[in-house]
Scaffold this motif. Structure first.
Motif, PDB file in Angstrom:
ATOM      1  N   ARG A 217     -55.446  37.813  -3.674  1.00 45.90           N
ATOM      2  CA  ARG A 217     -55.944  37.201  -5.136  1.00 45.90           C
ATOM      3  C   ARG A 217     -57.378  38.022  -5.324  1.00 45.90           C
TER       4      ARG A 217
ATOM      5  N   THR B 181     -55.416  28.914  -6.107  1.00 46.11           N
ATOM      6  CA  THR B 181     -54.684  27.967  -7.074  1.00 46.11           C
ATOM      7  C   THR B 181     -53.661  28.793  -7.491  1.00 46.11           C
TER       8      THR B 181
ATOM      9  N   THR C 153     -51.408  30.765 -10.172  1.00 46.43           N
ATOM     10  CA  THR C 153     -51.714  31.419 -11.394  1.00 46.43           C
ATOM     11  C   THR C 153     -50.408  31.978 -12.234  1.00 46.43           C
ATOM     12  N   SER C 154     -50.445  31.657 -13.512  1.00 43.84           N
ATOM     13  CA  SER C 154     -49.354  32.009 -14.261  1.00 43.84           C
ATOM     14  C   SER C 154     -49.332  33.611 -14.079  1.00 43.84           C
TER      15      SER C 154
ATOM     16  N   GLN D 103     -54.030  35.264 -13.154  1.00 44.64           N
ATOM     17  CA  GLN D 103     -55.519  34.899 -12.770  1.00 44.64           C
ATOM     18  C   GLN D 103     -56.273  34.919 -14.090  1.00 44.64           C
TER      19      GLN D 103
ATOM     20  N   TYR E  16     -58.440  33.214 -15.504  1.00 41.33           N
ATOM     21  CA  TYR E  16     -59.301  32.067 -16.077  1.00 41.33           C
ATOM     22  C   TYR E  16     -60.603  32.457 -15.303  1.00 41.33           C
TER      23      TYR E  16
ATOM     24  N   GLN F 190     -51.583  30.365 -21.132  1.00 40.80           N
ATOM     25  CA  GLN F 190     -51.516  30.912 -19.835  1.00 40.80           C
ATOM     26  C   GLN F 190     -53.017  30.565 -19.284  1.00 40.80           C
TER      27      GLN F 190
ATOM     28  N   ASP G 214     -53.983  27.964 -16.218  1.00 37.45           N
ATOM     29  CA  ASP G 214     -54.742  28.472 -15.037  1.00 37.45           C
ATOM     30  C   ASP G 214     -56.080  27.505 -14.958  1.00 37.45           C
TER      31      ASP G 214
ATOM     32  N   ALA H 138     -56.791  25.106 -11.575  1.00 38.02           N
ATOM     33  CA  ALA H 138     -57.635  25.283 -10.606  1.00 38.02           C
ATOM     34  C   ALA H 138     -58.626  24.061 -10.384  1.00 38.02           C
TER      35      ALA H 138
END
Lengths: 252, 252
Positions: free
Chosen positions: A176, B40, B42-43, B47, B49, B110, B114, B118
């Motif tokens: 990530r 978390t 994520t679509s 990531q 957000y 999306q 996200d 989160a």
């Protein structure tokens, strides 16, 4: 051990599970998941979302077709979380009140948020009970079709699907982005050169093996972003239109 | 004890906390919350957000004004979760790719999803470490103002705020709709008479004491719904327009 309890360890170890054991989820465990959904925080206490539990194999298959993911048809439990302003609109109507506000986009987003929060809460409960999950944003590949399949009335709209079961695979943790690139203090932070900033992350991503692609290495993050943004799915572009057709007032 | 573990017990006991002890969250605990956000789901792995941590008291106060909730200015930690397609758009641009898709509503949703996932993940981590939280949907009372305060660039948009700290109150559990009214099998379920169906819930709600209103009893659920739907906040109706001004292509 307070700052690294069992729950947090599970959260830090989250991976998407796409293959499940041929094993039913005990009734009690499943009821607990729904009880957690019910207790999730909700905007204004309005509880403006609902859940459709898909148990009919033919409906599961139809949804798998929309998702374009064969394994969706085989998940032990499939839940679809939906925005629901239909119920409160009906309650207000029966009370004899003006209810046109139920159709506004503010309420749509409240329901959308409620649905996402409940889903993530269910995920955490599931993972704490040794279950695994797959998030299905792919139900929105054709949101109109999902409305039709699940007989969603006006003022409802699908948000996200969730497949749940006992994991039958053990995927690698996916690398990530570092938090310094996405957690900012007091105002949004812009970087001069993103490729430079994510160099290390790009490298790390190429060492990750994605089980979906027959254990082949994946592209760097920047290559993935470039590829994803080069494409857009026509039906997914229609989402706002479908939201409008479901009775919400777009007012742009 | 599998189906009723500590995590699940915390989730079932969730209450909104609006008054916190005058006590800082230890660095390690706070870092753990951000580590959980980072992991978390994520679509598409995108990531999309970001989080703005608000530490400047004057900015906190400005946000409290938008929220129209004085206590927001006093929360020990204040996080604002935002849709972020700005970052990936820049990454794609630096790669020399066409990036106009970053502005489409599919990507907006999306990022919105996200951000919500989160946030709820952070909530569960926080509550597992004895912290309490308040969700701040009220930041959207004036989303344009929040964009301005936090200097949010194009292709970003505020979703939800989160106040975190050590609880200094112990509110009652708020009654919730029964699941039979919002969990359906295979297709959406419509009831003939909602007031009849929620009679018991209506009664239960009037026995609940809301700490916000000086320990006065609250209205029945149907009365709350009717009252809420009789009002709509003008600025909140402008959300889609603000999303458009932030650079997203509404295409309706």
């Amino acid at each position: 051990m307070n700052q690294m309890n069992v729950m947090v360890q599970r959260q830090l170890g989250h991976r998407t599970i796409r293959e499940f054991k041929d094993m039913r989820i005990p009734e009690k465990v499943f009821d607990t998941l729904l009880a957690v959904a019910r207790r999730t925080a909700t905007s204004n206490g309005m509880q403006s979302y609902s859940i459709i539990r898909v148990t009919d194999p033919s409906i599961k298959k139809e949804i798998a077709n929309v998702c374009n993911q064969e394994y969706v048809g085989r998940v032990p439990e499939l839940l679809i979380f939906v925005v629901d302003q239909f119920r409160n609109n009906r309650i207000a109507k029966e009370k004899g009140t003006v209810t046109e506000n139920a159709a506004d986009m503010d309420r749509f987003f409240q329901g959308f948020t409620d649905a996402c929060l409940a889903l993530q809460n269910v995920v955490n409960a599931a993972e704490s009970m040794d279950l695994g999950v797959v998030y299905l944003g792919s139900i929105l590949n054709d949101s109109a079709k999902i409305c039709e399949i699940l007989k969603l009335p006006k003022l409802t709209f699908p948000v996200l699907g969730l497949g749940i079961g006992y994991p039958n695979q053990n995927p690698q943790l996916k690398p990530r982005l570092e938090n310094r690139l996405r957690v900012f203090e007091n105002s949004y932070g812009v970087f001069d050169n993103y490729l430079e900033e994510i160099k290390e992350y790009d490298r790390e991503m190429t060492t990750y093996y994605d089980l979906r692609n027959a254990n082949r290495r994946v592209d760097s993050f920047s290559d993935q972003v470039a590829a994803k943004l080069s494409n857009s799915m026509p039906n997914r572009q229609e989402m706002l239109k479908v939201i409008g057709r479901q009775g919400f007032r777009l007012q742009v």
